[in-house]
Design an enzyme around this catalytic site. Structure first.
Site, PDB file in Angstrom:
ATOM      1  CG  ASP A 319       1.396 -23.915 -12.973  1.00 47.11           C
ATOM      2  OD1 ASP A 319       2.266 -24.558 -12.315  1.00 47.11           O
ATOM      3  OD2 ASP A 319       1.657 -23.687 -14.153  1.00 47.11           O
ATOM      4  CG  ASP A 356      -9.132  -3.979  -2.496  1.00 47.58           C
ATOM      5  OD1 ASP A 356      -8.321  -3.959  -3.648  1.00 47.58           O
ATOM      6  OD2 ASP A 356      -8.547  -4.789  -1.640  1.00 47.58           O
ATOM      7  CG  PHE A 390      -4.868  -2.590  -2.429  1.00 50.19           C
ATOM      8  CD1 PHE A 390      -4.748  -3.281  -1.285  1.00 50.19           C
ATOM      9  CD2 PHE A 390      -4.242  -2.982  -3.520  1.00 50.19           C
ATOM     10  CE1 PHE A 390      -3.826  -4.274  -1.031  1.00 50.19           C
ATOM     11  CE2 PHE A 390      -3.220  -4.046  -3.426  1.00 50.19           C
ATOM     12  CZ  PHE A 390      -3.168  -4.505  -2.224  1.00 50.19           C
ATOM     13  CB  THR A 394      -0.427   1.361   1.308  1.00 52.13           C
ATOM     14  OG1 THR A 394      -1.475   1.063   0.366  1.00 52.13           O
ATOM     15  CG2 THR A 394       0.076   2.843   0.996  1.00 52.13           C
ATOM     16  CG  ASP A 539       7.055 -22.410 -16.759  1.00 54.20           C
ATOM     17  OD1 ASP A 539       7.471 -22.465 -15.503  1.00 54.20           O
ATOM     18  OD2 ASP A 539       5.997 -21.686 -16.838  1.00 54.20           O
TER      19      ASP A 539
END
Lengths: 700, 553
Positions: A319, A356, A390, A394, A539
């Site tokens: 991954d 943020d 954040f 938005t 998975d």
């Protein structure tokens, strides 16, 4: 803010593995004291019902009994007694090797047992009331309630609530983890402890078959079955044993014809020296130690077969997020539009990112500091500032201060904001954003509204950061003949850029569980063995289909059930180490088999002249070691044969030193050490033992 | 020119010619076994025996066909000998006794051609030509068919099918053995070998007294005797007899005939598995052992001490003057490293170590290059064993030519390598331990033991050569060597075909950088080492009490 939400637990950023000076998978602990501790077990294993499981050592056991019986008939024969003693020691040494290997697992099992204390479960009845039942009385489908301080009574899924759970009893990791109903973080393991809140758990396994029970039996080796390759090797060893049995059993009539009589003691000594006792003695220890090396890395292999398959893997599905790249994207560059400078963009980006708290936001602040020396400001420093946090809705963050509005966020959101404020978007902002997208990065726009109106200042380039050293690792894997395929949900363009940067051989973009499954089947149809990691319920089919499926412990119980290994650290990078451990296990077996067979040559040169030089003096020319007397020659060979087992116990537990290289180079190296070395070592060893023995009066 | 130089030059010439035909002949044989077309005469034969040459056989079917065909062969040969007294063209010889008939029938069907009788004094034209000569062809073709079936096992995937035995048998005989033997027979006749149906001549000798000379189809039988690695001579003196092997040139030519099919089959193998370099690796293994043994043989035979030997330029006892030490050594190694067993000199008279070398050559399992077909499948089994041990050292479960060597494959390969040592050692031990059989030994001590050990080594490995000195024409030796030949030929075939079936079902594993490269010199070295060590360890005690005791004295 970010376009790709991390799918992995933060755990995945744990740096890969326990590196040591001895090569990545070379390290297993071996202490000489373990030999002494395991002695009682070694003697207990002398039971013929136990011995019969190892055909080679069982032959030695029978030989020891025979020589002992013959020595009893002639109690004054010191030679017979000495040989018998050393033959028994040979058997004990073999048992000792196995006992030491098992001993390490036993210690671990004891720790696990402590976690598995009898718990009282609070079973939830249909009318909503609770009853107290012992944990062992739970059946599949029962609902139990656990609150802060409770030990979870059995494996199950959280169906209601969210809680922090201490899983250190199993993983050794003390930081608590969050378990919540629904999604991929719902599985809880019996024996772990709820630290806060209240959850309702639906029991999914029967008592006695829980994860912790399986772990105990795995590390103890109780569930150990011979693996396919071990079976095949045992067949070879058994057939070699039969060949040598024939060679020895047919010898008396030949010797009688030559005019010499061979005693049973001598024949048994010859037989034991010739049959592959070294590998026969160490074979099961090697297997147990291989599993143990995985356990030490916090990986539980549900079968030895999976460990062997790991050595054969030729395709690794990895991954992207958490394995190849760090879990999150990071700011790499500030691109100004015409009329602004980089420094201005950096300043605006930093200000707008202070509110943020996502890793991406943090990385912008860090980049601004590192690249432009902009000191990190704190929200409190700017009086009267209005912070815009954040949010996923938005997809923007920013600040309004001193009549200035600064925003940073996803392209579409920022363009919309600029439009609302009556501003325009510079054409080159669009160009820059496209360029970043094409390179596989994620563009974030930085915009400002001030006296000159609303406008875009520049673009922040967010990119996936490939973990340190991954490129080299993939290079090593390629040399070992293993193909790496990166699995990602990103679009093909992004995926390709990262794949190139990381140096993987191939990638699967916009991957769905079905795509993953199809890829595995395609590889397997070409005769390849595939390894992968996974954690989500979706998975599970792919994990079951893969030859080596490593489920993350943080994953769902469906995933853990489907895979044939569980990584307690939930670190997908470990897949590479698992492959190396599998290879090391096979190499150790092959090396010791080669060594064992090569050893025989020298033993013949010791024993044959000793037996027959009296009747055919010419055969003394074969006594190239110049051993002092026939008795001493035979005894030296037997002693060497026994001592070499003990000498090789550490190697069989640690495994042969392994470094990734091509099969050709690996064969050349190992053949040199264990083949040629195996030819030469006994000549030296037997000679030294003979020299020592000849010092004893009455032998030399 | 000294005898050593002559020997070396003969060897070099031999290598040169073998190298010349290797690629065209090996490729031709690959085409024979993979062609879709049948010759007209082949179609007649298929119709005649009721076979369907295009039907694919699984391994049990293939094995049944091999065993049935061979059983019929044994029965036919047995009856032919038992009825010789009433058959025409028998040169007046009577019927052969049961034990010897059994021994001879088995001997020729198993491609051993052990002879416990004097050919010129026992067998008439009908038995020699219609019985023994026919088996010389078909027993060799059976060996090649089984080898090709094993190769198909490696080459094919996800099928249990190994080809059609009848088609392989007929093609091997008609398209390979017959043409090669025909050309060879003409060359032998041209060089002076005998070819007629004449009766027995009585001629006077220089020293007084008389001697009987048989006529017969000698050259034609000689050709297939070598080409099919059979070894059963028309005359008791075998290839030492001037009617069979008149000159030094025919001697070398016969060695070439012995070696040409077994060596070239490695090319056939390479072509059929689609990787000729794999074939070269097997060729290199065979070649290294063959050259090494030949060099050792020349060394021990030339360098032997003693005034008489030095005056003769080497150990000339039991060797023909027209071949010399060099030609005889080359022949002796070639005949024992293949399943031929023809002799142009008396192995019993070789130096102790030289005699030991002929025995060790057979004990290796006749794989360098081995018998027609049997050499190839024998060495492929050893390759499977070597791959298993060494393959683990590269960190993967072992595979050879893309096929995994798992428990089942290992079991079959292990059984294969067990059979011959078991037969050799058990029969030899029984012969030494029982009261009567040792009376057959002409010599006492180490040499006497070598005679018995050689007999069973030769029989169980289907070689057929004898260490003169042993009277093997007793009921015990006729029966026991007969059993050794029978079991030594067909039990291994059972395991080879079962292995072939198991491999053919597998799906191949792709080659990666992590794969053990079996076409590289490193693997060849490993294979040579594994063969020498495994065989050496098995027979070392027995060899020590026979040839080594004698040779090191």
């Amino acid at each position: 803010m970010s376009t790709a939400t991390p799918t992995r637990a933060p755990h995945s950023d744990v740096p890969s593995g326990h590196k040591s000076a001895e090569g990545r998978v070379g390290a297993g602990l071996f202490e000489p004291r373990a030999l002494v501790r395991s002695l009682p077990d070694a003697f207990r294993k002398l039971d013929p019902r136990v011995m019969v499981k190892s055909p080679v050592m069982f032959v030695v056991w029978i030989g020891s009994v025979l020589t002992t019986v013959f020595s009893l008939k002639d109690p004054t024969d010191w030679f017979g007694w000495t040989i018998s003693a050393w033959l028994w020691l040979t058997v004990v040494f073999a048992n000792l090797a196995e006992a030491v290997a098992e001993g390490r697992g036993k210690a671990q099992a004891d720790t696990l047992r402590k976690a598995k204390t009898d718990t009282v479960a609070r079973r939830l009845l249909t009318d909503g009331s609770e009853e107290q039942v012992p944990g062992t009385a739970l059946t599949i489908g029962d609902l139990v309630v656990c609150e802060a301080g409770d030990v979870i009574p059995g494996d199950g899924d959280v169906v209601e609530g969210v809680a922090s759970v201490d899983e250190s009893a199993i993983t050794g990791e003390s930081a608590p983890v969050i378990r919540e109903s629904g999604g991929d973080r719902s599985a809880v393991t019996g024996g772990t402890k709820v630290l806060s809140d209240r959850i309702v758990i639906k029991i999914t396994t029967k008592p006695g078959e829980t994860f912790i029970d399986r772990m105990i039996s795995l590390v103890e080796g109780a569930a150990r079955q011979k693996t396919p390759n071990e079976i095949a090797l045992n067949i070879l060893l058994a057939s070699l044993t039969i060949v040598f049995l024939l060679a020895c059993a047919t010898l008396p009539p030949f010797a009688d014809h030559a005019g010499t009589h061979l005693t049973m003691v001598v024949l048994v000594a010859l037989l034991v020296c010739l049959i592959p006792t070294t590998i026969g003695a160490l074979l099961s220890a090697i297997g147990i130690a291989g599993m143990d090396r995985l356990v030490q890395r916090n990986v539980l292999a549900m079968s030895g077969r999976a460990v062997e398959a790991a050595g054969d893997v030729s395709t690794l599905l990895l991954d992207k997020t958490g394995t190849i790249t760090l879990g999150n994207r990071q700011a790499a560059e500030f691109v100004p539009v015409s009329g602004t400078t980089e420094a201005e963009v950096a300043d605006a980006a930093q200000l707008s990112s202070l509110a943020d708290e996502t890793p991406e936001g943090r990385s912008i602040v860090v980049l601004a500091k590192e690249r432009y020396g902009l000191r990190e400001r704190h929200q409190g420093e700017l009086a009267g500032a209005e912070w815009i946090e954040f949010t996923a809705q938005t997809r923007m963050s920013g600040v309004d201060v001193d009549g200035r509005g600064i925003r940073k966020g996803a392209t579409a959101s920022v363009i919309a904001w600029v439009g609302e404020q009556g501003g325009t978007v510079a054409a080159d902002a669009d160009t820059a954003a496209n360029r970043i997208s094409e390179a596989g990065g994620t563009p974030l726009l930085v915009a400002v509204r001030d006296s000159r109106g609303a406008r875009v200042l520049g673009v922040i380039h967010l990119k996936d950061v490939v973990k340190d050293g991954m490129r080299e690792r993939f290079e090593e894997l390629r040399r070992m003949g293993i193909k790496t395929v990166m699995i990602t949900g990103d679009n093909p363009l992004t995926a390709k850029a990262i794949a190139e940067e990381a140096g993987v051989d191939d990638f699967l973009a916009e991957a769905t569980p079905e795509d993953k499954m199809a890829l595995i089947k395609r590889e397997q149809a070409g005769g390849k063995l595939v390894a992968m990691t996974g954690d989500g319920t979706n998975d599970a089919p792919a994990l079951a289909q893969a030859d080596v499926g490593v489920a993350m412990n943080t994953g769902t119980s469906a995933a853990k059930e489907a895979g044939n290994m569980v990584d307690l650290d939930s670190n997908p990078t470990k897949l590479i180490e698992i492959v190396e451990i599998g290879k090391q296990l096979l190499i150790t077996r092959g090396a010791l088999t080669t060594f064992s067979i090569a050893n025989d040559v020298a033993k013949y040169f010791a024993i044959i002249p000793a037996l027959f030089a009296a009747v055919y003096p010419g055969l003394d020319k074969l006594n190239i070691m110049q051993l002092s007397s026939p008795d001493s020659a035979i005894l030296s060979a037997v002693v060497f044969n026994a001592l070499i087992i003990i000498a090789l116990v550490p190697l069989s537990l640690k495994g042969v030193r392994y470094r990734p290289m091509s099969a050709d180079r690996m064969l050349r190296r190992n053949l040199g050490i264990y083949g040629i070395g195996g030819l030469i070592a006994p000549f030296i060893g037997i000679k030294i033992i003979d020299l020592l023995l000849s010092l004893i009066p009455g032998i030399g | 020119m000294g005898p050593v130089l002559a020997g070396v030059l003969q060897l070099l010439a031999l290598i040169g010619v073998l190298a010349l035909v290797y690629i065209p002949f090996g490729t031709y044989m690959a085409r024979v076994y993979s062609s879709q077309k049948h010759l007209r005469v082949e179609k007649w034969i298929y119709k005649g025996i009721g076979a369907h040459p295009d039907t694919e056989m699984t391994w049990p079917a293939y094995l049944r066909a091999v065993l049935a065909f061979s059983a019929v062969g044994v029965l036919f040969l047995y009856l032919l000998q038992r009825l010789q007294g009433v058959l025409p063209g028998s040169l007046g010889f009577s019927s052969v006794n049961p034990a010897q008939s059994f021994n001879t029938a088995v001997s020729f069907v198993t491609n051993t051609n052990w002879q416990s009788y004097y050919g010129e004094q026992t067998m008439g034209h009908v038995v020699q030509t219609a019985g023994l000569a026919v088996q010389n062809f078909v027993s060799a073709a059976v060996g090649m068919a089984v080898a090709v079936a094993l190769v198909r096992g490696f080459a094919r995937s996800r099928t249990g099918e190994l080809g059609n035995f009848w088609s392989d048998l007929v093609r091997g005989t008609l398209r390979i053995l017959v043409p090669v033997a025909a050309i060879a027979a003409v060359i032998l006749v041209a060089c002076g070998a005998l070819q007629n149906f004449s009766g027995i001549h009585e001629v006077g000798q220089f020293m007084g007294g008389t001697q009987q000379w048989n006529g017969g189809a000698v050259a034609s039988q000689e050709a297939i005797k070598e080409v099919g690695t059979n070894g059963g001579g028309y005359f008791n003196a075998n290839s030492a007899h001037p009617f069979e092997n008149p000159t030094a040139f025919t001697n070398l030519f016969e060695v070439f005939l012995i070696l040409v099919i077994p060596f070239s089959l490695t090319r056939t193998f390479g072509v059929l598995v689609g990787n000729v370099r794999q074939g070269y690796a097997i060729l290199a293994t065979m070649g290294a052992i063959w050259l090494g043994f030949t060099a050792l043989m020349m060394w021990t035979e030339f360098a032997h001490h003693g005034p008489a030997l030095q005056a003769a330029g080497g150990a000339m006892e039991g060797k023909e003057v027209r071949f010399g030490v060099g030609g005889s050594s080359v022949f002796a190694v070639a005949t024992t490293l293949t399943s031929t067993g023809a002799v142009d000199s008396f192995h019993s008279s070789y130096t102790g170590l030289g005699g030991g070398l002929t025995m060790l050559s057979m004990m290796l399992g006749e794989i360098a290059p081995g018998g027609t077909g049997s050499g190839l499948y024998g060495i492929l089994i050893m390759a499977v064993i070597a791959v298993f041990i060494a393959g683990l050292m590269v960190g993967r479960t072992p595979e050879y030519l893309g096929k995994k060597i798992g428990g089942r494959e290992m079991k079959l390969a292990a059984c294969y390598i067990l059979i011959t040592p078991a037969l050799v050692l058990v029969f030899t031990a029984a012969s030494m331990a029982l009261p009567t059989p040792p009376h057959s030994m002409l010599n006492s001590g180490a040499h006497g033991f070598s005679e018995v050990l050689y007999a069973f080594t030769s029989a169980a490995n289907n070689n057929g050569s004898a260490f003169a000195g042993l009277n093997a024409n007793t009921d015990w030796f006729n029966t026991m060597t007969g059993l050794a030949m029978l079991l030594g030929r067909f039990l291994p075939m059972v395991f080879v075909l079962a292995l072939a079936g198991s491999l053919a079902e597998q799906q191949p594993v792709p080659v990666t950088a992590g794969t053990l490269r079996t076409e590289k010199p490193l693997f060849t070295g490993l294979l040579v080492g594994a063969i020498l060590i495994i065989t050496g360890l098995t027979y070392f005690p027995a060899l020590a009490l026979g040839p080594l005791a004698e040779g090191l004295a």
